[in-house]
Motif scaffolding. Structure first.
Motif, mmCIF file in Angstrom:
data_model
loop_
_atom_site.group_PDB
_atom_site.id
_atom_site.type_symbol
_atom_site.label_atom_id
_atom_site.label_comp_id
_atom_site.label_asym_id
_atom_site.label_seq_id
_atom_site.Cartn_x
_atom_site.Cartn_y
_atom_site.Cartn_z
ATOM 1 N N GLN A 64 34.478 40.084 47.575
ATOM 2 C CA GLN A 64 34.487 40.721 46.259
ATOM 3 C C GLN A 64 33.142 41.387 45.974
ATOM 4 O O GLN A 64 33.096 42.491 45.433
ATOM 5 C CB GLN A 64 34.807 39.703 45.167
ATOM 6 C CG GLN A 64 34.839 40.359 43.791
ATOM 7 C CD GLN A 64 35.395 39.470 42.718
ATOM 8 O OE1 GLN A 64 36.095 38.507 42.993
ATOM 9 N NE2 GLN A 64 35.094 39.807 41.470
ATOM 10 N N THR A 124 41.668 39.212 41.967
ATOM 11 C CA THR A 124 41.348 38.083 42.845
ATOM 12 C C THR A 124 42.597 37.344 43.312
ATOM 13 O O THR A 124 42.627 36.834 44.433
ATOM 14 C CB THR A 124 40.386 37.094 42.152
ATOM 15 O OG1 THR A 124 40.937 36.699 40.896
ATOM 16 C CG2 THR A 124 39.033 37.735 41.918
ATOM 17 N N VAL A 130 38.777 43.658 40.121
ATOM 18 C CA VAL A 130 39.238 43.103 41.387
ATOM 19 C C VAL A 130 40.312 42.078 41.057
ATOM 20 O O VAL A 130 40.102 41.173 40.251
ATOM 21 C CB VAL A 130 38.081 42.464 42.178
ATOM 22 C CG1 VAL A 130 38.613 41.703 43.381
ATOM 23 C CG2 VAL A 130 37.085 43.525 42.615
ATOM 24 N N THR A 148 43.749 38.914 46.459
ATOM 25 C CA THR A 148 42.830 38.932 47.597
ATOM 26 C C THR A 148 43.390 38.019 48.675
ATOM 27 O O THR A 148 43.829 36.911 48.398
ATOM 28 C CB THR A 148 41.429 38.474 47.157
ATOM 29 O OG1 THR A 148 40.921 39.407 46.199
ATOM 30 C CG2 THR A 148 40.477 38.385 48.341
#
Length: 166
Positions: free
Chosen positions: A17, A39, A37, A42
């Motif tokens: 990140q 997360t 972002v 991810t």
């Protein structure tokens, strides 16, 4: 709101990140007011879904290029020599975006971007490195927001402007 899937090396989720944050902070062409972002989206290369998500990102870029080429064809540009007759305007903007997607220059139309190679693709060398060390690579989804964007489809804005021009 543009969404980008980014491939990056990283020693962990936080490192990945941080690399994405750094990329957007230092990018001189694409400036968003905010980058979020995602997360929860991810994913590490060691996870089962990684290959499928990576291929989906690569396919999304190919799809965008195909759509842009279809737009050029609709404008009468079938062969490279047809470009000699291209005027500055909507079609030249499409060509510009297409070449950025082909040459690895990140833009708002980049569905997938490979930070490790500054590319919209994936080399055989990097694919092998990911396979050899899956813990060291991540796919990170990020969304960019520009407060000045009133129309998310900038090509549509250009299209309308040209249609209204005398």
């Amino acid at each position: 709101m543009p969404s980008h899937l980014l491939l990056t090396p990283g020693t962990g989720r936080d490192d990945a990140q941080a690399r994405i944050d750094h990329f957007f902070a230092k990018n001189y062409l694409v400036k968003y007011d905010r980058v979020t972002v995602r997360t929860e989206r991810t994913i590490n290369a060691g996870e089962v879904a990684f290959g499928k998500r990576l291929e989906a990102g690569l396919a999304a870029n190919r799809r965008v290029v195909g759509e842009l080429l279809d737009e050029l064809r609709a404008g009468g540009f079938e062969k490279l020599t047809d470009l000699l007759e291209m005027r500055q305007g909507y079609e030249s903007k499409i060509l510009h975006i297409t070449t950025h997607l082909l040459d690895g220059f990140f833009g708002v139309d980049s569905a997938f971007y490979n930070l490790a190679e500054d590319s919209h693709g994936l080399s055989a060398r990097l694919a092998a490195a990911i396979k050899a060390n899956p813990a060291g690579f991540w796919l990170v989804e990020a969304e960019g927001v520009s407060d000045a964007d009133h129309d998310p489809d900038q090509l549509d804005l250009i299209r309308r402007f040209e249609a209204e021009s005398p």
